[in-house]
Design a protein around this motif. Structure first.
Motif, short mmCIF file in Angstrom:
data_model
loop_
_atom_site.label_atom_id
_atom_site.label_comp_id
_atom_site.label_asym_id
_atom_site.label_seq_id
_atom_site.Cartn_x
_atom_site.Cartn_y
_atom_site.Cartn_z
N ARG A 109 38.81 37.41 6.99
CA ARG A 109 39.27 37.40 5.60
C ARG A 109 38.73 38.63 4.88
O ARG A 109 37.58 38.99 5.04
CB ARG A 109 38.78 36.14 4.90
N GLY A 110 39.54 39.26 4.08
CA GLY A 110 39.07 40.41 3.31
C GLY A 110 39.18 41.73 4.06
O GLY A 110 38.91 42.77 3.50
N ALA A 111 39.60 41.66 5.32
CA ALA A 111 39.66 42.89 6.11
C ALA A 111 40.64 43.89 5.50
O ALA A 111 40.37 45.09 5.44
CB ALA A 111 40.05 42.57 7.55
N LYS A 112 41.76 43.36 5.02
CA LYS A 112 42.76 44.26 4.42
C LYS A 112 42.22 44.92 3.15
O LYS A 112 42.55 46.05 2.83
CB LYS A 112 44.03 43.47 4.08
N VAL A 113 41.41 44.15 2.43
CA VAL A 113 40.83 44.68 1.19
C VAL A 113 39.89 45.84 1.50
O VAL A 113 39.81 46.80 0.74
CB VAL A 113 40.08 43.56 0.42
N VAL A 114 39.19 45.76 2.63
CA VAL A 114 38.28 46.84 3.03
C VAL A 114 39.03 48.15 3.13
O VAL A 114 38.59 49.19 2.63
CB VAL A 114 37.59 46.52 4.38
N LYS A 115 40.20 48.09 3.72
CA LYS A 115 41.00 49.30 3.92
C LYS A 115 41.35 49.93 2.57
O LYS A 115 41.18 51.13 2.37
CB LYS A 115 42.27 48.93 4.68
N ILE A 116 41.81 49.09 1.64
CA ILE A 116 42.18 49.62 0.32
C ILE A 116 40.95 50.12 -0.43
O ILE A 116 40.96 51.20 -1.02
CB ILE A 116 42.92 48.54 -0.50
N ALA A 117 39.86 49.34 -0.36
CA ALA A 117 38.64 49.72 -1.06
C ALA A 117 38.08 51.03 -0.50
O ALA A 117 37.60 51.88 -1.25
CB ALA A 117 37.59 48.61 -0.96
N ALA A 118 38.18 51.19 0.80
CA ALA A 118 37.65 52.41 1.43
C ALA A 118 38.46 53.61 1.00
O ALA A 118 37.92 54.71 0.83
CB ALA A 118 37.68 52.27 2.95
N PHE A 119 39.75 53.39 0.79
CA PHE A 119 40.61 54.53 0.52
C PHE A 119 40.71 54.87 -0.96
O PHE A 119 40.96 56.02 -1.32
CB PHE A 119 42.01 54.25 1.08
N LEU A 120 40.47 53.89 -1.80
CA LEU A 120 40.66 54.07 -3.24
C LEU A 120 39.95 55.32 -3.81
O LEU A 120 40.56 56.11 -4.52
CB LEU A 120 40.19 52.81 -3.98
N PRO A 121 38.67 55.55 -3.50
CA PRO A 121 38.00 56.73 -4.07
C PRO A 121 38.65 58.05 -3.68
O PRO A 121 38.58 59.02 -4.43
CB PRO A 121 36.57 56.66 -3.49
N TYR A 122 39.33 58.09 -2.53
CA TYR A 122 39.90 59.34 -2.04
C TYR A 122 40.95 59.90 -3.00
O TYR A 122 41.14 61.11 -3.07
CB TYR A 122 40.51 59.13 -0.66
N ILE A 123 41.63 59.01 -3.73
CA ILE A 123 42.68 59.52 -4.62
C ILE A 123 42.10 59.97 -5.97
O ILE A 123 42.81 60.56 -6.77
CB ILE A 123 43.79 58.48 -4.86
N LEU A 124 40.82 59.67 -6.23
CA LEU A 124 40.22 60.16 -7.47
C LEU A 124 39.91 61.64 -7.32
O LEU A 124 39.61 62.10 -6.23
CB LEU A 124 38.94 59.39 -7.78
N SER A 125 39.98 62.37 -8.43
CA SER A 125 39.77 63.81 -8.30
C SER A 125 38.28 64.11 -8.21
O SER A 125 37.43 63.31 -8.56
CB SER A 125 40.39 64.54 -9.47
N ILE A 126 37.98 65.28 -7.68
CA ILE A 126 36.59 65.65 -7.43
C ILE A 126 35.76 65.63 -8.70
O ILE A 126 34.58 65.25 -8.68
CB ILE A 126 36.53 67.03 -6.74
#
Lengths: 281, 282
Positions: A84-101
């Motif tokens: 449970r929550g495995a899919k959320v890990v993927k999104i959570a891991a990727f979310l910061p990448y789209i924020l600008s430096i």
């Protein structure tokens, strides 16, 4: 074909070659520049700041690459599991990448900032440290903030690449091995990790090249400080070129950076292909 | 034998059922807490203490910071600049790359191998290593603080060409022959066969390039020095440095700056993930 080559020629190939001539000239940008031969390169090798900046870039490459790649793998393995929550890990891991430096560096600067950031107050409350930690006043701690921020920002990129690699492993391998009574751990060791070898070889190369270009994180978080102890090569190039307007010197340094990236990529490719590992890039 | 097997299985079930779920929540927490903090702080009154989550959750929330920033800063202008540059670069960049890849894949011409090699070699050349000569070129073109200077150098992307070429190499040649037989122009073949076939790839790559461009920092900082020509990434640190003790305004600016990217992410999540996975396919 033609439009692309026109743009590519004008904005990549032409500067690439013009840069060589610039690096052989002295003087400031925008003024008549005399030909000085290899003087810029000679000066470079006597410049202790150049060595320091180069050393800093290397330090960052060799410390951050294993951390970011390994964590990327762990995130990918976890988010590819059926918990449970495995899919959320993927999104959570990727979310910061789209924020600008600028956003991510500012979040972490304020997180670490003594007295007004939240990290210190929680560390003190949990008894980890006795008093405010001055993260940006000592080089090792300043490096830690840069590496933590970079890892948090970019780990999702590697996670996605690893997940893509995981999904190419045929399910039959797992099914057959579990009929044979293999444990999850054995499956990981004998099926998953060996199958990821090709992907890993490529991810490490991409990560190394990306890390050599490090600039924004130290520039925005520590300003290269304390002193110049976290100043990477690209920042030194920037300062020489755009603060001192010493175009020749900055160009010469750019070529050293380019040379090192190409040599490292070449050596890496040779080593990994001799290893019988992946194909490299 | 069965017993042994059972015991072994039970032993190995443990780490999987206990450790991994805990790990999952730790991972999610670590990744999200800094963002949650940013969001919380942005709704707190100016110069309030933001070191305690519980206190922040139980005290007054306000929209003041958002209103003040949108009212007094040029945030709208910076968002517009970032958006325009990212949109043009990803759109035109994709078009150029697609055409180039089509030529490399389908059309026979002299020196094709050399051209492909030169493009491949471009993967190794980061813009960071070209800033000096590129900047002097922009100066001589008189493109400082213009959209041309901000956009043009980022249009030719070798990586996109190589990804497209790989895709186009896999398109059955019979399709082209059939079109040729019908007397179709080569441009028509690209427009009507190759471009539609690579629709998914194109979309994924374009969104990926959009995010990359949206996050560019070094080049826009060098060329867009005038406040009206700054992109969001460049203007944000400048804006934030005007607050010394307050955290709420800088974080509010971060939230405003992140909203467009977050919307793009939520709408195109699948394509973004695919676009990244593609950069890894060789």
């Amino acid at each position: 074909m033609l439009p692309f080559m026109l743009m590519y020629g004008l904005f990549t190939l032409y500067p690439l070659f013009n840069g060589i001539f610039m690096s052989l000239r002295g003087g400031r940008l925008g003024r008549p520049q005399e030909f000085v031969g290899l003087a810029n390169y000679a000066a470079l090798f006597k410049d202790s700041y150049f060595y320091e900046a180069f050393g800093n870039t290397f330090l960052f490459v060799f410390v951050s690459t294993p951390i970011i790649v390994l964590l990327g793998l762990v995130f990918a393995l976890v988010s590819n599991s059926k918990h449970r929550g495995a899919k959320v890990v993927k999104i959570a891991a990727f979310l910061p990448y789209i924020l600008s430096i600028s956003v991510i560096t500012s979040i972490w600067v304020y997180t670490f900032k003594p007295y007004i950031g939240f990290l210190n107050s929680y560390l003190i409350r949990l008894g980890v440290v006795g008093d405010q930690v001055l993260w940006f006043d000592r080089a090792p701690l300043a490096w830690a903030t840069i590496i933590i921020a970079t890892t948090w920002w970019t780990v999702g990129f590697n996670t996605i690449l690893f997940i893509a690699g995981l999904q190419e492993i045929p399910d039959e391998l797992y099914e057959a091995s579990s009929i044979d009574g293999a444990t999850k751990w054995q499956q990981l060791k004998y099926i998953t990790l060996p199958s990821l070898k090709g992907v890993t070889v490529m991810i490490v190369l991409l990560q190394i090249i990306a890390s050599f270009k490090i600039f924004g994180q130290p520039f925005l978080m520590t300003g290269g400080g304390p002193g110049t102890s976290t100043r990477p090569l690209v920042q030194y190039i920037y300062e020489k070129g755009f603060k001192d307007w010493n175009a020749g010197y900055a160009s010469a340094m750019s070529y050293m950076l380019l040379l090192v990236i190409i040599v490292v990529a070449f050596v890496y490719n040779k080593v990994t292909s001799n290893d019988g590992g992946g194909k490299g890039a | 034998m069965m017993e042994v097997e059972k015991v072994r299985k039970m032993k190995n079930i443990k780490p999987g059922t206990v450790v991994i779920p805990v790990l999952i929540w730790i991972m999610i927490a670590i990744m999200l807490i800094p963002m949650v903090w940013m969001l919380l702080v942005s709704f707190k009154p100016y110069e309030s203490n933001v070191t305690d989550f519980m206190v922040m959750l139980t005290t007054k929330f306000t929209m003041e910071n958002f209103l003040k920033i949108l009212d007094t800063s040029r945030m709208g202008r910076w968002i517009f600049n970032s958006f325009l540059i990212a949109a043009v670069q990803s759109l035109v960049g994709i078009l150029l790359a697609s055409l180039a890849a089509f030529a490399l894949s389908v059309i026979e011409f002299k020196g094709k191998k050399v051209v492909f090699f030169i493009i491949l070699a471009g993967l190794m050349v980061p813009v960071e290593a070209l800033i000096m000569p590129l900047f002097s070129l922009i100066i001589s073109l008189d493109w400082m603080n213009t959209y041309a200077g901000l956009i043009m150098p980022g249009l030719a992307m070798p990586l996109a060409v190589i990804i497209f070429k790989q895709f186009y190499d896999g398109v059955p040649r019979e399709l082209i022959e059939a079109a040729n037989m019908d007397g179709a122009h080569i441009f028509w073949v690209w427009r009507k066969i190759f471009l539609p076939l690579s629709g998914n790839t194109t979309a994924a790559l374009m969104i990926f390039l959009f995010i990359q461009s949206w996050n560019n920092f070094l080049w826009p900082m060098l060329v867009g020095t005038d406040s009206s020509m700054m992109t969001l990434t460049v203007a944000l640190p400048v804006f934030q440095s005007t607050f010394s003790t307050d955290v709420t305004m800088p974080m509010t600016a971060n939230v405003i700056a992140s909203v467009p990217a977050l919307i793009v992410f939520l709408v195109f999540q699948k394509q973004i993930v695919k676009g990244i996975a593609m950069t890894g396919i060789k």
